[in-house]
Write a protein that holds these residues in place. Sequence first.
Motif, PDB file in Angstrom:
ATOM      1  N   LYS A 173       0.824  -1.216   0.000  1.00 48.92           N
ATOM      2  CA  LYS A 173       0.000   0.000   0.000  1.00 48.92           C
ATOM      3  C   LYS A 173       0.851   1.256   0.000  1.00 48.92           C
ATOM      4  CE  LYS A 173      -3.812  -2.281   2.447  1.00 48.92           C
ATOM      5  NZ  LYS A 173      -4.595  -2.359   3.708  1.00 48.92           N
ATOM      6  N   LYS A 174       2.109   1.124   0.430  1.00 47.26           N
ATOM      7  CA  LYS A 174       3.043   2.246   0.435  1.00 47.26           C
ATOM      8  C   LYS A 174       4.005   2.167  -0.744  1.00 47.26           C
ATOM      9  CE  LYS A 174       2.944   2.171   5.505  1.00 47.26           C
ATOM     10  NZ  LYS A 174       3.734   1.909   6.741  1.00 47.26           N
ATOM     11  N   ASP A 193       2.746  -9.484 -10.537  1.00 47.54           N
ATOM     12  CA  ASP A 193       1.868 -10.447  -9.885  1.00 47.54           C
ATOM     13  C   ASP A 193       1.753 -10.169  -8.386  1.00 47.54           C
ATOM     14  OD1 ASP A 193       1.475 -11.593 -12.305  1.00 47.54           O
ATOM     15  OD2 ASP A 193       2.526 -13.469 -11.886  1.00 47.54           O
ATOM     16  N   LEU A 194       2.822  -9.662  -7.810  1.00 50.43           N
ATOM     17  CA  LEU A 194       2.754  -9.316  -6.388  1.00 50.43           C
ATOM     18  C   LEU A 194       1.760  -8.187  -6.168  1.00 50.43           C
ATOM     19  CD1 LEU A 194       3.833  -9.647  -3.485  1.00 50.43           C
ATOM     20  CD2 LEU A 194       5.615  -7.987  -4.065  1.00 50.43           C
ATOM     21  N   PHE A 195       1.841  -7.146  -6.986  1.00 55.93           N
ATOM     22  CA  PHE A 195       0.923  -6.022  -6.831  1.00 55.93           C
ATOM     23  C   PHE A 195      -0.508  -6.392  -7.218  1.00 55.93           C
ATOM     24  CE2 PHE A 195       4.777  -3.533  -6.477  1.00 55.93           C
ATOM     25  CZ  PHE A 195       4.403  -2.536  -5.579  1.00 55.93           C
ATOM     26  N   ALA A 196      -0.647  -7.437  -8.037  1.00 57.62           N
ATOM     27  CA  ALA A 196      -1.982  -7.914  -8.391  1.00 57.62           C
ATOM     28  C   ALA A 196      -2.530  -8.875  -7.348  1.00 57.62           C
ATOM     29  CB  ALA A 196      -1.950  -8.599  -9.758  1.00 57.62           C
ATOM     30  N   ARG A 197      -1.749  -9.107  -6.281  1.00 58.52           N
ATOM     31  CA  ARG A 197      -2.151  -9.998  -5.184  1.00 58.52           C
ATOM     32  C   ARG A 197      -2.391 -11.428  -5.671  1.00 58.52           C
ATOM     33  NH1 ARG A 197      -1.700  -4.608  -3.908  1.00 58.52           N
ATOM     34  NH2 ARG A 197      -2.586  -4.097  -1.872  1.00 58.52           N
ATOM     35  N   ARG A 198      -1.540 -11.894  -6.589  1.00 55.34           N
ATOM     36  CA  ARG A 198      -1.631 -13.277  -7.033  1.00 55.34           C
ATOM     37  C   ARG A 198      -0.738 -14.124  -6.123  1.00 55.34           C
ATOM     38  NH1 ARG A 198      -1.053 -10.615 -12.234  1.00 55.34           N
ATOM     39  NH2 ARG A 198      -3.099 -10.484 -13.241  1.00 55.34           N
ATOM     40  N   PHE A 199      -1.286 -14.558  -5.019  1.00 55.94           N
ATOM     41  CA  PHE A 199      -0.516 -15.300  -4.022  1.00 55.94           C
ATOM     42  C   PHE A 199      -0.612 -16.798  -4.300  1.00 55.94           C
ATOM     43  CE2 PHE A 199      -1.874 -11.397  -1.596  1.00 55.94           C
ATOM     44  CZ  PHE A 199      -0.666 -10.744  -1.777  1.00 55.94           C
TER      45      PHE A 199
END
Length: 229
Positions: A173-174, A193-199
């Motif tokens: 978020k920061k 993918d990290l920023f797209a929350r693909r965990f």
Amino acid sequence: MGRGRIASIHAVARDASLRNFQVVSFLLPKRLHQDFYNVYSFCRWADDLGDEIGDTAESLQLLSWWRCELQAMYAGEPRHPVFVALRDTAARHALPIEPFDNLIAAFEQDQTVTRYRDFAELFGYCRHSANPVGRLVLGLCGYRDAARYALSDATCTALQLANFWQDVIVDLKKDRVYLPLDVMERHGYPLEDLFARRFDPRFAAAMQEAVDRGPRIVPQGLAAGRSGG
């Protein structure tokens, strides 16, 4: 110390209880309680100037002001209430300026560096953001030997990493990513993918590699301390 300054310091310390940790505990001698409050107040202010302003340029300006206030304290001319209280603590325990200044540098770095290529870069950040806290605690308790410094640095770095791994979403978020880029690349997991929350399993594998670094750091610090650093 005036009652107004004590009340101000205690108000900051009470804020710590809202952040799920205590500045002091019953295990700490009462004679050190106020000193811990004073050091924590400096850290809390610096942290908030870096993270709670919401504007990079303004945060950098305020952190520069905070460093000037720190330097004024060590020149014998404290102005801000936090430094008026901290002056006695720093003098009584012979605390050097470097750990305080390093913490400010870490909060400044947060404003300009949001990605880390590898663990070497991340450990460099931890040397400013985490390790000074352990050294200040040691100083308050009367310890300054290389062996304790080495173990403290390792412990603080490991705790900082644990904080990063549990706060991945908060840091996103920061626009901050503390998971080293080369670790993600090894597992085929791009930043997008990290920023797209693909965990997915790729993220899990990258996190597992990162998490596995922590338990190895403290024994390395202990070994360094035993060998004299």
